[in-house]
Design a protein around this motif. Sequence first.
Motif, PDB file in Angstrom:
ATOM      1  N   LEU A 310      70.390  -3.945  24.211  1.00  0.00           N
ATOM      2  CA  LEU A 310      69.341  -3.150  23.571  1.00  0.00           C
ATOM      3  C   LEU A 310      67.964  -3.739  23.834  1.00  0.00           C
ATOM      4  O   LEU A 310      66.988  -3.014  24.086  1.00  0.00           O
ATOM      5  CB  LEU A 310      69.593  -3.071  22.067  1.00  0.00           C
ATOM      6  N   TYR A 311      67.862  -5.049  23.780  1.00  0.00           N
ATOM      7  CA  TYR A 311      66.581  -5.728  23.983  1.00  0.00           C
ATOM      8  C   TYR A 311      66.063  -5.486  25.399  1.00  0.00           C
ATOM      9  O   TYR A 311      64.890  -5.144  25.600  1.00  0.00           O
ATOM     10  CB  TYR A 311      66.755  -7.221  23.715  1.00  0.00           C
ATOM     11  N   PHE A 333      67.431  -1.648  17.637  1.00  0.00           N
ATOM     12  CA  PHE A 333      67.726  -3.086  17.673  1.00  0.00           C
ATOM     13  C   PHE A 333      67.601  -3.689  16.277  1.00  0.00           C
ATOM     14  O   PHE A 333      68.468  -4.438  15.822  1.00  0.00           O
ATOM     15  CB  PHE A 333      66.768  -3.784  18.647  1.00  0.00           C
ATOM     16  N   LEU A 334      66.508  -3.346  15.581  1.00  0.00           N
ATOM     17  CA  LEU A 334      66.283  -3.904  14.244  1.00  0.00           C
ATOM     18  C   LEU A 334      67.323  -3.404  13.246  1.00  0.00           C
ATOM     19  O   LEU A 334      67.715  -4.131  12.330  1.00  0.00           O
ATOM     20  CB  LEU A 334      64.875  -3.557  13.768  1.00  0.00           C
ATOM     21  N   THR A 335      67.756  -2.152  13.413  1.00  0.00           N
ATOM     22  CA  THR A 335      68.766  -1.607  12.505  1.00  0.00           C
ATOM     23  C   THR A 335      70.065  -2.388  12.609  1.00  0.00           C
ATOM     24  O   THR A 335      70.714  -2.692  11.595  1.00  0.00           O
ATOM     25  CB  THR A 335      69.027  -0.120  12.830  1.00  0.00           C
ATOM     26  N   VAL A 336      70.447  -2.759  13.824  1.00  0.00           N
ATOM     27  CA  VAL A 336      71.748  -3.409  14.050  1.00  0.00           C
ATOM     28  C   VAL A 336      71.634  -4.922  14.071  1.00  0.00           C
ATOM     29  O   VAL A 336      72.522  -5.637  13.599  1.00  0.00           O
ATOM     30  CB  VAL A 336      72.365  -2.908  15.374  1.00  0.00           C
ATOM     31  N   HIS A 337      70.534  -5.416  14.617  1.00  0.00           N
ATOM     32  CA  HIS A 337      70.400  -6.864  14.828  1.00  0.00           C
ATOM     33  C   HIS A 337      69.145  -7.386  14.133  1.00  0.00           C
ATOM     34  O   HIS A 337      68.392  -8.187  14.691  1.00  0.00           O
ATOM     35  CB  HIS A 337      70.331  -7.173  16.324  1.00  0.00           C
ATOM     36  N   GLY A 338      68.904  -6.935  12.914  1.00  0.00           N
ATOM     37  CA  GLY A 338      67.671  -7.278  12.220  1.00  0.00           C
ATOM     38  C   GLY A 338      67.501  -8.756  11.928  1.00  0.00           C
ATOM     39  O   GLY A 338      66.375  -9.225  11.732  1.00  0.00           O
TER      40      GLY A 338
END
Length: 392
Positions: A310-311, A333-338
């Motif tokens: 994602l990044y 990205f923030l939703t999953v890997h916050g």
Amino acid sequence: MFLPLGTDRTKSRPVAVTYALIAVNVAVFAALELLKEANPELRERVWGWLMLVPDESGWWTYGTYALLHAGYSHVIFNCLFLWVFGPDVEDRLGRVGFVVLYLAGAVGSGVAHALFSPSPVVGASGAIAAITGAFLVLFPYVKVRTLVFFFFIGIFPITAWWFIAFAVARDVFGLAMGGGNTAHFAHLGGYALGAGVAMILLWLKLVPREPYDLFTLGRQAARRRAFKAAYAQGKINARGGGSGPPLPKGVERKKHEPEVLKPDGPAALARLRAQKLVAEGDSAGAAEAYLEMRRLPDGLKLPALGRRQLYEIANALFQAGDHVNAAAAYNEFLTVHGRDVEAGRVLLMLGLINARFLNDPTAAKRALDGAKKKKLTDDEKALVNELLAEIG
């Protein structure tokens, strides 16, 4: 009292129709004022011929009533609101579309008034309410420079969403208090018509969508909910089921069968292609595969990509100048890997995109405030402060 003075949105074309409509309203008002002095009887006949009186006047008065104004303050305030909200809507709909919406707003608000009130009505307020309702849908987060008279006097930026919501609430409150001499039903009918037409135009793609119009925001919110639900379901499936409520003695819980997604479906194949291309170092190709996956209905049901994938995809979209989809990928990205170590940089990128490319200072400030709480390099901290200074 709250008086709008202007907006912070940059126009892509010269304003023409809005100023022409203001000129027509002022010219008709001035002509009737002069006629009142020269020939009061003729002026009254003209006024009666143009004014809308429900169940009595002719069909043409459902449009002509909008040319009349009951006094100087009536015409001045109407023209002020048209001057503030009209140019941006004209810029987005085009000149012909803007004229059609204005005229439809006049007729529609006149019909709304006639359905609920027998009182005569004059003024362009309903037509301008339609323009304002469309503005709310098209530019909910644009700042409106507002002159405020409320125990103090000052000019403050107010988000269009709040400014227009307050105007609608004022009409609802006016109806609850008895209505008075204001055509509240005409105003509310105009707001509803303008907002509805704008949503339909966006839905049909007759007007280009932007990242922060209400239609796109609604779709994004639905996608986020679906994505979170799919992600949560994916975690449950990975565990083989949840605990659930207690069952009666002697009753066994049926084993949860994990959801099986078609491995050869178009969305699944696009996801696999994105993963493979990231591994091969082709971030641009991975970004194309990611966008293809997200455009497909089944794409929302698939588990999220890994944090590196994602990044890399979000960075590739940003480098390609696709700021809308880059912001969406960073948000995913923030939703999953916050809690990831890169969350601070992702928030910084979101702040940069919203501040400099998407013209959304509210979202930019929210992201940058979040980035300040994360571990950043000195250069990154300096950029955060620079962006915050830019958006004020």
